[in-house]
Design a protein around this motif. Structure first.
Motif, PDB file in Angstrom:
ATOM      1  N   LYS A   1       6.351   6.088  10.099  1.00  0.00           N
ATOM      2  CA  LYS A   1       6.206   7.330   9.335  1.00  0.00           C
ATOM      3  C   LYS A   1       5.767   7.012   7.919  1.00  0.00           C
ATOM      4  O   LYS A   1       6.265   6.088   7.295  1.00  0.00           O
ATOM      5  N   ARG A   2       4.826   7.799   7.420  1.00  0.00           N
ATOM      6  CA  ARG A   2       4.303   7.581   6.072  1.00  0.00           C
ATOM      7  C   ARG A   2       4.943   8.559   5.097  1.00  0.00           C
ATOM      8  O   ARG A   2       5.097   9.726   5.417  1.00  0.00           O
ATOM      9  N   ASN A   3       5.302   8.069   3.909  1.00  0.00           N
ATOM     10  CA  ASN A   3       5.841   8.907   2.845  1.00  0.00           C
ATOM     11  C   ASN A   3       4.911   8.735   1.646  1.00  0.00           C
ATOM     12  O   ASN A   3       5.170   7.922   0.758  1.00  0.00           O
ATOM     13  N   VAL A   4       3.810   9.470   1.664  1.00  0.00           N
ATOM     14  CA  VAL A   4       2.721   9.299   0.709  1.00  0.00           C
ATOM     15  C   VAL A   4       2.306  10.662   0.186  1.00  0.00           C
ATOM     16  O   VAL A   4       2.288  11.638   0.938  1.00  0.00           O
TER      17      VAL A   4
ATOM     18  N   ILE B   1       2.923   6.035  -3.130  1.00  0.00           N
ATOM     19  CA  ILE B   1       3.507   5.481  -1.907  1.00  0.00           C
ATOM     20  C   ILE B   1       4.997   5.389  -2.185  1.00  0.00           C
ATOM     21  O   ILE B   1       5.426   4.642  -3.062  1.00  0.00           O
TER      22      ILE B   1
ATOM     23  N   ASP C   1       7.640   4.625  -0.167  1.00  0.00           N
ATOM     24  CA  ASP C   1       8.465   3.651   0.559  1.00  0.00           C
ATOM     25  C   ASP C   1       7.764   2.303   0.578  1.00  0.00           C
ATOM     26  O   ASP C   1       6.538   2.240   0.678  1.00  0.00           O
TER      27      ASP C   1
ATOM     28  N   ALA D   1       7.098  -0.512   2.889  1.00  0.00           N
ATOM     29  CA  ALA D   1       7.148  -0.824   4.325  1.00  0.00           C
ATOM     30  C   ALA D   1       7.146  -2.328   4.571  1.00  0.00           C
ATOM     31  O   ALA D   1       7.744  -2.804   5.522  1.00  0.00           O
TER      32      ALA D   1
ATOM     33  N   TYR E   1      -0.067  -2.753  11.832  1.00  0.00           N
ATOM     34  CA  TYR E   1       0.104  -1.416  11.264  1.00  0.00           C
ATOM     35  C   TYR E   1      -1.247  -0.712  11.112  1.00  0.00           C
ATOM     36  O   TYR E   1      -1.386   0.473  11.430  1.00  0.00           O
TER      37      TYR E   1
ATOM     38  N   TYR F   1      -4.969   3.347  12.503  1.00  0.00           N
ATOM     39  CA  TYR F   1      -6.037   4.122  11.874  1.00  0.00           C
ATOM     40  C   TYR F   1      -7.381   4.022  12.603  1.00  0.00           C
ATOM     41  O   TYR F   1      -8.273   4.829  12.349  1.00  0.00           O
TER      42      TYR F   1
ATOM     43  N   ASN G   1       1.370  -3.002   1.127  1.00  0.00           N
ATOM     44  CA  ASN G   1       1.954  -1.663   1.140  1.00  0.00           C
ATOM     45  C   ASN G   1       0.924  -0.559   0.961  1.00  0.00           C
ATOM     46  O   ASN G   1       1.143   0.571   1.395  1.00  0.00           O
TER      47      ASN G   1
ATOM     48  N   GLN H   1      -0.332   1.739   3.909  1.00  0.00           N
ATOM     49  CA  GLN H   1       0.292   3.019   4.270  1.00  0.00           C
ATOM     50  C   GLN H   1      -0.502   4.216   3.759  1.00  0.00           C
ATOM     51  O   GLN H   1      -0.332   5.331   4.246  1.00  0.00           O
ATOM     52  N   ALA H   2      -1.347   3.986   2.757  1.00  0.00           N
ATOM     53  CA  ALA H   2      -2.017   5.089   2.073  1.00  0.00           C
ATOM     54  C   ALA H   2      -3.536   5.070   2.245  1.00  0.00           C
ATOM     55  O   ALA H   2      -4.249   5.664   1.448  1.00  0.00           O
TER      56      ALA H   2
END
Length: 174
Positions: free
Chosen positions: A2-5, A19, A21, A23, A38, A42, A85, A88-89
């Motif tokens: 899960k992404r928190n961005v 960003i 979190d 990861a 990861y 995408y 990291n 994630q974004a």
């Protein structure tokens, strides 16, 4: 994963991808094989750069190049963890990219996959810095260049994220 961005604007009105979190943690070094794994999520995705409306595809070469490029092999410490990291974004970093520049293909090994040359864009992201209690103390802001290969098909593919630099004059306070 899960992404928190999210995307915010700094005091000057420039976008920053927040960003929220970390990861990819570790005291010593980054496990680039985990980053590569990861990034595979995408592959096949398509994003649009807001400034230019360029369509950017995520190809099968991104995970390996991002985690195993010459640039990645030579970065250490904070910059290596920032790049790991930033994975994630990827969607948001593409969307807020600015300052498009073009460069002809110079290396023979890329003549097939980047037949129409390379584009570079500026982007920015921020990562949390935690205090000894595990609470977010502040965010460090980084600038980076995203490298896009322009294939013979006319499609543009994200190839790597390079030239990551911590912006020492700025940190985002929560």
């Amino acid at each position: 994963m899960k992404r928190n961005v999210s995307v915010i604007q700094d005091a000057d009105g420039n976008n920053i991808v927040m960003i929220n979190d970390i990861a990819f943690k570790g005291k010593r070094s980054v496990e680039w094989s985990d980053v590569e794994k990861y990034l595979r999520q995408y592959v096949g995705d398509i994003y649009r750069i807001a400034e230019t409306e360029d369509i950017i595809y995520i190809g099968t070469d991104l995970p390996d190049e991002y985690s195993g490029s010459n640039y990645t092999k030579h970065i250490k410490g904070t910059i290596a963890k920032a790049k790991a990291n930033a994975a994630q974004a990827i969607p948001e970093m593409i969307e807020i990219a600015t300052s498009k520049t073009f460069e002809d293909n110079k290396k023979n090994k890329h003549s097939r996959h980047a037949k129409n040359g390379w584009y570079r864009y500026d982007t920015r992201f921020a990562l949390p810095v935690y205090d000894e209690n595990g609470d977010v103390e502040r965010y460090n802001v980084f600038s980076a260049r995203i490298l896009i290969r322009h294939a013979s098909s006319g499609k543009m593919y994200l190839y790597d994220v390079l030239k990551i630099k911590k912006e020492t004059s700025k940190s985002c306070q929560e």
